[in-house]
Design a protein around this motif. Sequence first.
Motif, mmCIF file in Angstrom:
data_model
loop_
_atom_site.group_PDB
_atom_site.id
_atom_site.type_symbol
_atom_site.label_atom_id
_atom_site.label_comp_id
_atom_site.label_asym_id
_atom_site.label_seq_id
_atom_site.Cartn_x
_atom_site.Cartn_y
_atom_site.Cartn_z
ATOM 1 N N ALA A 41 0.835 -1.206 0.000
ATOM 2 C CA ALA A 41 0.000 0.000 0.000
ATOM 3 C C ALA A 41 0.869 1.255 0.000
ATOM 4 N N LYS A 42 1.994 1.184 0.735
ATOM 5 C CA LYS A 42 2.894 2.356 0.773
ATOM 6 C C LYS A 42 3.443 2.631 -0.622
ATOM 7 N N LEU A 43 3.889 1.581 -1.321
ATOM 8 C CA LEU A 43 4.459 1.768 -2.667
ATOM 9 C C LEU A 43 3.384 2.218 -3.649
ATOM 10 N N GLY A 149 -0.007 -8.776 14.476
ATOM 11 C CA GLY A 149 -0.113 -8.348 13.079
ATOM 12 C C GLY A 149 0.628 -9.328 12.163
ATOM 13 N N GLY A 150 0.835 -8.916 10.927
ATOM 14 C CA GLY A 150 1.473 -9.799 9.955
ATOM 15 C C GLY A 150 2.821 -10.307 10.449
ATOM 16 N N VAL A 151 3.704 -9.410 10.828
ATOM 17 C CA VAL A 151 5.041 -9.800 11.300
ATOM 18 C C VAL A 151 4.967 -10.292 12.748
ATOM 19 N N GLY A 152 4.231 -9.555 13.576
ATOM 20 C CA GLY A 152 4.181 -9.868 15.007
ATOM 21 C C GLY A 152 3.612 -11.242 15.299
ATOM 22 N N CYS A 170 -0.896 -5.669 22.187
ATOM 23 C CA CYS A 170 -1.881 -5.629 21.100
ATOM 24 C C CYS A 170 -3.126 -4.952 21.663
ATOM 25 N N SER A 171 -4.185 -4.901 20.886
ATOM 26 C CA SER A 171 -5.415 -4.330 21.439
ATOM 27 C C SER A 171 -6.335 -5.451 21.924
ATOM 28 N N GLY A 172 -7.339 -5.073 22.715
ATOM 29 C CA GLY A 172 -8.202 -6.026 23.423
ATOM 30 C C GLY A 172 -8.668 -7.210 22.587
ATOM 31 N N PRO A 173 -9.240 -6.961 21.395
ATOM 32 C CA PRO A 173 -9.801 -8.088 20.627
ATOM 33 C C PRO A 173 -8.747 -9.118 20.202
ATOM 34 N N ASN A 174 -7.471 -8.730 20.208
ATOM 35 C CA ASN A 174 -6.426 -9.665 19.758
ATOM 36 C C ASN A 174 -5.684 -10.344 20.911
ATOM 37 N N MET A 175 -6.114 -10.090 22.153
ATOM 38 C CA MET A 175 -5.359 -10.621 23.293
ATOM 39 C C MET A 175 -5.395 -12.153 23.346
ATOM 40 N N ASP A 188 -2.905 -4.928 26.897
ATOM 41 C CA ASP A 188 -3.855 -4.250 26.017
ATOM 42 C C ASP A 188 -3.394 -2.802 25.858
ATOM 43 N N ARG A 189 -2.920 -2.455 24.660
ATOM 44 C CA ARG A 189 -2.324 -1.126 24.473
ATOM 45 C C ARG A 189 -3.360 -0.010 24.586
ATOM 46 N N GLN A 190 -4.652 -0.369 24.415
ATOM 47 C CA GLN A 190 -5.669 0.677 24.467
ATOM 48 C C GLN A 190 -6.245 0.865 25.866
ATOM 49 N N ASP A 216 5.457 6.090 17.835
ATOM 50 C CA ASP A 216 6.566 6.524 18.701
ATOM 51 C C ASP A 216 7.002 5.412 19.653
ATOM 52 N N TRP A 217 6.723 4.159 19.277
ATOM 53 C CA TRP A 217 6.966 3.071 20.223
ATOM 54 C C TRP A 217 8.435 2.906 20.570
ATOM 55 N N ILE A 218 9.313 3.067 19.619
ATOM 56 C CA ILE A 218 10.723 2.800 19.924
ATOM 57 C C ILE A 218 11.231 3.832 20.928
ATOM 58 N N THR A 233 13.584 -2.252 15.585
ATOM 59 C CA THR A 233 12.355 -1.802 14.957
ATOM 60 C C THR A 233 12.392 -2.216 13.490
ATOM 61 N N ILE A 234 11.210 -2.573 12.970
ATOM 62 C CA ILE A 234 11.129 -2.900 11.543
ATOM 63 C C ILE A 234 10.468 -1.756 10.777
ATOM 64 N N VAL A 235 10.166 -0.675 11.517
ATOM 65 C CA VAL A 235 9.544 0.488 10.870
ATOM 66 C C VAL A 235 10.515 1.651 10.992
ATOM 67 N N PHE A 255 15.670 -4.843 8.364
ATOM 68 C CA PHE A 255 14.951 -4.902 7.092
ATOM 69 C C PHE A 255 14.986 -6.334 6.573
ATOM 70 N N LEU A 256 13.891 -6.724 5.939
ATOM 71 C CA LEU A 256 13.791 -8.073 5.383
ATOM 72 C C LEU A 256 15.024 -8.428 4.552
ATOM 73 N N SER A 257 15.601 -9.584 4.857
ATOM 74 C CA SER A 257 16.691 -10.103 4.052
ATOM 75 C C SER A 257 16.220 -11.449 3.493
ATOM 76 N N ASP A 299 -6.729 -2.400 11.469
ATOM 77 C CA ASP A 299 -7.279 -2.838 12.757
ATOM 78 C C ASP A 299 -7.501 -4.350 12.794
ATOM 79 N N GLY A 300 -6.714 -5.081 12.033
ATOM 80 C CA GLY A 300 -6.957 -6.519 11.946
ATOM 81 C C GLY A 300 -5.977 -7.325 12.776
ATOM 82 N N PHE A 301 -5.648 -8.496 12.264
ATOM 83 C CA PHE A 301 -4.664 -9.383 12.890
ATOM 84 C C PHE A 301 -4.131 -10.284 11.788
HETATM 85 N N1 LIG Z 1 11.532 -3.639 7.830
HETATM 86 C C1 LIG Z 1 10.940 -4.588 7.134
HETATM 87 O O1 LIG Z 1 11.599 -5.362 6.424
HETATM 88 C C2 LIG Z 1 9.461 -4.763 7.250
HETATM 89 C C3 LIG Z 1 8.872 -5.971 6.838
HETATM 90 C C4 LIG Z 1 7.510 -6.133 7.035
HETATM 91 C C5 LIG Z 1 6.744 -5.098 7.558
HETATM 92 N N2 LIG Z 1 7.353 -3.926 7.871
HETATM 93 C C6 LIG Z 1 6.559 -2.812 8.426
HETATM 94 O O2 LIG Z 1 6.175 -3.209 9.743
HETATM 95 C C7 LIG Z 1 4.904 -2.674 10.063
HETATM 96 C C8 LIG Z 1 4.005 -3.812 10.511
HETATM 97 O O3 LIG Z 1 3.762 -4.696 9.436
HETATM 98 P P1 LIG Z 1 2.668 -5.837 9.626
HETATM 99 O O4 LIG Z 1 2.479 -6.547 8.344
HETATM 100 O O5 LIG Z 1 2.976 -6.626 10.845
HETATM 101 O O6 LIG Z 1 1.417 -4.879 9.934
HETATM 102 P P2 LIG Z 1 -0.083 -5.140 10.141
HETATM 103 O O7 LIG Z 1 -0.378 -6.580 10.269
HETATM 104 O O8 LIG Z 1 -0.805 -4.387 9.076
HETATM 105 O O9 LIG Z 1 -0.322 -4.427 11.550
HETATM 106 C C9 LIG Z 1 -1.570 -3.908 11.832
HETATM 107 C C10 LIG Z 1 -1.765 -3.949 13.338
HETATM 108 O O10 LIG Z 1 -0.955 -2.944 13.969
HETATM 109 C C11 LIG Z 1 -1.513 -2.705 15.241
HETATM 110 N N3 LIG Z 1 -1.496 -1.269 15.491
HETATM 111 C C12 LIG Z 1 -2.202 -0.321 14.839
HETATM 112 N N4 LIG Z 1 -1.945 0.895 15.354
HETATM 113 C C13 LIG Z 1 -1.051 0.700 16.361
HETATM 114 C C14 LIG Z 1 -0.409 1.567 17.297
HETATM 115 N N5 LIG Z 1 -0.633 2.891 17.304
HETATM 116 N N6 LIG Z 1 0.437 1.025 18.177
HETATM 117 C C15 LIG Z 1 0.678 -0.316 18.189
HETATM 118 N N7 LIG Z 1 0.102 -1.178 17.343
HETATM 119 C C16 LIG Z 1 -0.749 -0.681 16.439
HETATM 120 C C17 LIG Z 1 -2.968 -3.197 15.208
HETATM 121 O O11 LIG Z 1 -3.084 -4.369 16.035
HETATM 122 P P3 LIG Z 1 -3.555 -4.189 17.576
HETATM 123 O O12 LIG Z 1 -4.759 -3.295 17.506
HETATM 124 O O13 LIG Z 1 -3.866 -5.554 18.057
HETATM 125 O O14 LIG Z 1 -2.410 -3.555 18.311
HETATM 126 C C18 LIG Z 1 -3.154 -3.583 13.744
HETATM 127 O O15 LIG Z 1 -4.058 -4.638 13.563
HETATM 128 C C19 LIG Z 1 4.431 -1.937 8.790
HETATM 129 O O16 LIG Z 1 4.759 -0.564 8.932
HETATM 130 C C20 LIG Z 1 5.256 -2.562 7.687
HETATM 131 O O17 LIG Z 1 5.433 -1.736 6.561
HETATM 132 C C21 LIG Z 1 8.676 -3.728 7.740
#
Ligand SMILES: NC(=O)c1ccc[n+]([C@@H]2O[C@H](COP(=O)([O-])OP(=O)(O)OC[C@H]3O[C@@H](n4cnc5c(N)ncnc54)[C@H](OP(=O)(O)O)[C@@H]3O)[C@@H](O)[C@H]2O)c1
Length: 310
Positions: A41-43, A149-152, A170-175, A188-190, A216-218, A233-235, A255-257, A299-301
């Motif tokens: 989506a970013k690209l 989330g996807g990576v987490g 994470c947030s409540g629904p994902n605990m 629960d971050r919220q 600002d998590w880091i 951090t991966i962000v 970063f992804l290798s 807002d998914g998982f």
């Molecule tokens: N460096 C790399 O190589 C690399 C590789 C992959 C992804 N990334 C980056 O890493 C990030 C995460 O990727 P992903 O695929 O895991 O994402 P994702 O699955 O889209 O993460 C979405 C989840 O983030 C949580 N979230 C939303 N706002 C938040 C906040 N303010 N604080 C904490 N958590 C929050 C929510 O879960 P909860 O509501 O349960 O908290 C949400 O469901 C993205 O920015 C992506 O571009 C980087």
Amino acid sequence: MILTANGGPENLQMRDIPLPPLGANQLLVRVLATSVNPVDAKLRKTGAFGYGSGSVLGFDVAGKVEKVGVAVTDFHPADDVYYSPAFGLPGSYAEFNIVDAAIVAKKPPELSWIEAAAVPLAAMTAYGALFDRANVRLGQTVLIINSTGGVGSFATQLAHRAGAYVMAVCSGPNMALARSLGADRVIDRQAEDVIAVVKQEHPDGVDVVLDCAGFDWIARCMEVVRPMGQMVTIVNPSGELALGYRKNITLHYSFLSRSRVTLDRLTALINRNLLKPVINKVYRLEEIADAHRCLEQGDGFGKIGVSVGS
Ligand SMILES: NC(=O)c1ccc[n+]([C@@H]2O[C@H](COP(=O)([O-])OP(=O)(O)OC[C@H]3O[C@@H](n4cnc5c(N)ncnc54)[C@H](OP(=O)(O)O)[C@@H]3O)[C@@H](O)[C@H]2O)c1
């Protein structure tokens, strides 16, 4: 599905385009499933790294080898494979993909195509951050932000399997999901003050912080990592990071290798039922714009899968 111009999801349109030629060390793969990742989506929106009109996005493939280049010896037509296509080349929102054999691995047989396509980008990122960067070990305490989330969702399982005590944010629904992935403590971050909870329970600090969220998590987590601890951090961190009196902390931007070795390690865990992808929703390739809309709600998982072909 090509990008007609940078902008909204409606700019992803189906077109017939010619296949690039197959190089000597490459595979032609029939894509049977892919997934969406936030970077797509970013690209799409920004056009970063040259992704503009005519680009094919998509960084996960599960599929079947159709043809191998003349120098390829370790794959054959009809092999089931999975991998993350490299940046800058035509991606996986397509029926066919051409890839360097060096970054391809055999697909875990027990996984469906959709499940397999959820693994490469996200799980390799989680693995690299935890083990190549932070060297997570048995008995350590690991705090994971965006733990479902996807990576987490992979990182939580991998840290747990490595024998770490996992604190998952994470947030409540994902605990409940975080617990099922192996988290020992879920915050629960919220509803809770995450930093206050970690400080109270680990006054000397945690060994490792893995930030899969950004914002600002880091910066906030600086005060809960122990001296000599690791932060990953991966962000891409934005703004200033005030180190204050925190001493001898190592901060990695991971970063992804892409590597077959890493994918093979993940496959071994999957085959032993020690790691599994979490699928939230599945779309068809023709519905990729809706998959992007779903992703961008944020807002998914787990992962959003995309099936390709019939
Ligand atoms: N460096 C790399 O190589 C690399 C590789 C992959 C992804 N990334 C980056 O890493 C990030 C995460 O990727 P992903 O695929 O895991 O994402 P994702 O699955 O889209 O993460 C979405 C989840 O983030 C949580 N979230 C939303 N706002 C938040 C906040 N303010 N604080 C904490 N958590 C929050 C929510 O879960 P909860 O509501 O349960 O908290 C949400 O469901 C993205 O920015 C992506 O571009 C980087």
